[in-house]
Design a protein around this motif. Structure first.
Motif, PDB file in Angstrom:
ATOM      1  N   PRO A  47       0.798  -1.237   0.000  1.00  0.00           N
ATOM      2  CA  PRO A  47       0.000   0.000   0.000  1.00  0.00           C
ATOM      3  C   PRO A  47       0.830   1.285   0.000  1.00  0.00           C
ATOM      4  O   PRO A  47       1.760   1.447   0.789  1.00  0.00           O
ATOM      5  CB  PRO A  47      -0.814  -0.120   1.289  1.00  0.00           C
ATOM      6  N   HIS A  48       0.471   2.169  -0.935  1.00  0.00           N
ATOM      7  CA  HIS A  48       1.129   3.472  -1.084  1.00  0.00           C
ATOM      8  C   HIS A  48       0.121   4.435  -1.693  1.00  0.00           C
ATOM      9  O   HIS A  48      -0.791   4.012  -2.397  1.00  0.00           O
ATOM     10  CB  HIS A  48       2.387   3.356  -1.953  1.00  0.00           C
ATOM     11  N   PRO A  49       0.270   5.736  -1.436  1.00  0.00           N
ATOM     12  CA  PRO A  49      -0.695   6.719  -1.945  1.00  0.00           C
ATOM     13  C   PRO A  49      -0.262   7.341  -3.276  1.00  0.00           C
ATOM     14  O   PRO A  49       0.892   7.206  -3.693  1.00  0.00           O
ATOM     15  CB  PRO A  49      -0.650   7.785  -0.852  1.00  0.00           C
ATOM     16  N   HIS A  50      -1.227   7.988  -3.935  1.00  0.00           N
ATOM     17  CA  HIS A  50      -0.945   8.859  -5.081  1.00  0.00           C
ATOM     18  C   HIS A  50      -1.867  10.068  -4.991  1.00  0.00           C
ATOM     19  O   HIS A  50      -3.017   9.928  -4.572  1.00  0.00           O
ATOM     20  CB  HIS A  50      -1.227   8.168  -6.421  1.00  0.00           C
ATOM     21  N   ARG A  51      -1.404  11.210  -5.435  1.00  0.00           N
ATOM     22  CA  ARG A  51      -2.279  12.381  -5.613  1.00  0.00           C
ATOM     23  C   ARG A  51      -1.736  13.263  -6.731  1.00  0.00           C
ATOM     24  O   ARG A  51      -0.528  13.505  -6.806  1.00  0.00           O
ATOM     25  CB  ARG A  51      -2.382  13.221  -4.332  1.00  0.00           C
ATOM     26  N   GLU A  74      -5.043   5.320  -2.194  1.00  0.00           N
ATOM     27  CA  GLU A  74      -4.000   4.509  -1.572  1.00  0.00           C
ATOM     28  C   GLU A  74      -4.250   3.079  -2.012  1.00  0.00           C
ATOM     29  O   GLU A  74      -5.341   2.541  -1.821  1.00  0.00           O
ATOM     30  CB  GLU A  74      -4.049   4.610  -0.043  1.00  0.00           C
ATOM     31  N   HIS A  75      -3.233   2.474  -2.624  1.00  0.00           N
ATOM     32  CA  HIS A  75      -3.457   1.141  -3.187  1.00  0.00           C
ATOM     33  C   HIS A  75      -2.197   0.285  -3.133  1.00  0.00           C
ATOM     34  O   HIS A  75      -1.115   0.766  -2.828  1.00  0.00           O
ATOM     35  CB  HIS A  75      -3.975   1.253  -4.624  1.00  0.00           C
ATOM     36  N   SER A  76      -2.411  -1.006  -3.418  1.00  0.00           N
ATOM     37  CA  SER A  76      -1.283  -1.923  -3.580  1.00  0.00           C
ATOM     38  C   SER A  76      -1.347  -2.520  -4.974  1.00  0.00           C
ATOM     39  O   SER A  76      -2.423  -2.616  -5.578  1.00  0.00           O
ATOM     40  CB  SER A  76      -1.349  -3.042  -2.536  1.00  0.00           C
ATOM     41  N   GLU A  77      -0.175  -2.862  -5.507  1.00  0.00           N
ATOM     42  CA  GLU A  77      -0.061  -3.491  -6.821  1.00  0.00           C
ATOM     43  C   GLU A  77       0.857  -4.702  -6.649  1.00  0.00           C
ATOM     44  O   GLU A  77       2.057  -4.537  -6.479  1.00  0.00           O
ATOM     45  CB  GLU A  77       0.514  -2.488  -7.825  1.00  0.00           C
ATOM     46  N   MET A  78       0.239  -5.907  -6.657  1.00  0.00           N
ATOM     47  CA  MET A  78       0.993  -7.100  -6.311  1.00  0.00           C
ATOM     48  C   MET A  78       0.932  -8.145  -7.429  1.00  0.00           C
ATOM     49  O   MET A  78      -0.154  -8.522  -7.871  1.00  0.00           O
ATOM     50  CB  MET A  78       0.419  -7.724  -5.028  1.00  0.00           C
ATOM     51  N   PHE A  86       4.706  -2.182 -18.042  1.00  0.00           N
ATOM     52  CA  PHE A  86       5.111  -0.771 -17.968  1.00  0.00           C
ATOM     53  C   PHE A  86       4.182  -0.019 -17.028  1.00  0.00           C
ATOM     54  O   PHE A  86       2.983  -0.265 -17.013  1.00  0.00           O
ATOM     55  CB  PHE A  86       5.028  -0.108 -19.354  1.00  0.00           C
ATOM     56  N   GLN A  87       4.757   0.905 -16.286  1.00  0.00           N
ATOM     57  CA  GLN A  87       3.921   1.883 -15.602  1.00  0.00           C
ATOM     58  C   GLN A  87       4.353   3.284 -16.028  1.00  0.00           C
ATOM     59  O   GLN A  87       5.526   3.645 -15.964  1.00  0.00           O
ATOM     60  CB  GLN A  87       3.969   1.758 -14.089  1.00  0.00           C
ATOM     61  N   LEU A  88       3.339   4.034 -16.470  1.00  0.00           N
ATOM     62  CA  LEU A  88       3.535   5.406 -16.936  1.00  0.00           C
ATOM     63  C   LEU A  88       2.765   6.325 -15.997  1.00  0.00           C
ATOM     64  O   LEU A  88       1.628   6.021 -15.627  1.00  0.00           O
ATOM     65  CB  LEU A  88       2.962   5.523 -18.364  1.00  0.00           C
TER      66      LEU A  88
END
Ligand code: FE2
Length: 284
Positions: free
Chosen positions: A62-66, A106-110, A121-123
């Motif tokens: 878990p980590h945030p983005h804004r 706030e999400h996780s990518e597993m 890829f992540q852009l």
């Protein structure tokens, strides 16, 4: 010289920077490095590509983005996405998730596999000031929801965002940067032409093979080619090749970034940190 009809040249070739992110995911970062901190409106481009589980299995907890959008496109493997509001999805090879973080997610990518190749890829695509605090939104498409246009003489174009001259339209819509995002495969010897709005910034990431621009400048695999101005992309495949072509409208606004927050001012960054600490990042 009629610059209006000029093919966009390869203006700069970028070799990525090997790094790790999340809980130790090994990746190559092409945009968002000391050498290339941004390519307006693009803030970051990461490629993860490994068949060694140690390189990816711990994922991005878990980590945030804004303040911007994250776009994840998978070539091989599976990644499960889960956010703190309960939204969840499984991204599969050939599928895309276009996540507009807006005021906050706030999400996780597993990775959902413990062996085999994981490649994708992540852009990060910026949002203009007026949309940085918009409600979060997801656009998620399974592999079979992404239209594929065959090319005369072989090869194909998968259209994730934007539309082709033949009228194939990608499913991702309503994005501030008016993006084009294509996954193109060409046989050796093929030529590729694609018109773009003049003001868009554009890059090509070569996944496999070798391409050359109209002036003969080559770009090999695992290179990011930043394209210069011009009316259309014009590329020649020197080998059987596969590449991403991505373009977007630059915003020309101040960019202040602090890890997973990208805003216009220092004060907005302080507010993001405060909102995250007090659990108000995602609040309406
Ligand atoms: Fe993320």
């Amino acid at each position: 010289m009629d610059t209006d009809s000029a093919a966009r040249p390869i203006a700069r070739l970028v070799t990525g920077l090997e790094t790790r992110d999340g809980a130790g995911v090994r990746l190559v970062r092409y945009i968002g490095t000391p050498d290339l901190d941004q390519f307006d409106p693009f803030l970051l481009l990461d490629e993860f590509r490994s068949d060694d589980p140690d390189d990816y299995i711990r994922g991005l907890p878990p980590h945030p983005h804004r303040g911007f959008e994250t776009v994840t496109y998978l070539i091989h493997g599976r990644v499960r996405h889960r956010d703190s509001t309960g939204h969840e999805g499984l991204l599969r090879a050939g599928g895309v998730q276009w996540m507009t973080a807006g005021r906050g997610i706030e999400h996780s990518e597993m990775p959902e596999q413990d062996r085999g190749l994981l490649h994708g890829f992540q852009l990060w695509v910026n949002l203009p000031a007026a949309e940085k605090m918009c409600p979060p939104r997801y656009q998620e498409f399974a592999p079979d929801a992404i239209p594929e246009e065959p090319r005369p003489g072989g090869g194909r174009v998968r259209v994730i965002a934007g539309s082709t001259p033949a009228g194939t339209r990608g499913p991702v819509a309503g994005i501030a940067a008016e993006p084009v995002y294509l996954d193109v495969a060409l046989p050796a010897g093929a030529d590729f032409r694609f018109p773009l709005p003049r003001d868009h910034r554009a890059f090509v990431h070569v996944i496999a093979g070798t391409l050359a621009d109209a002036g003969g400048r080559p770009a090999g695999a695992r290179r990011l080619a930043l394209l210069g101005p011009g009316r259309e992309v014009r590329l020649h495949a020197l080998d059987d090749s596969r590449f991403l072509l991505v373009a977007g409208r630059p915003f020309g606004e101040p960019v202040v970034r602090h890890g997973p927050f990208v805003m216009n001012t220092e004060a907005e960054i302080r507010q993001a940190i405060e909102d995250y600490r007090s659990g108000r990042l995602q609040a309406p």
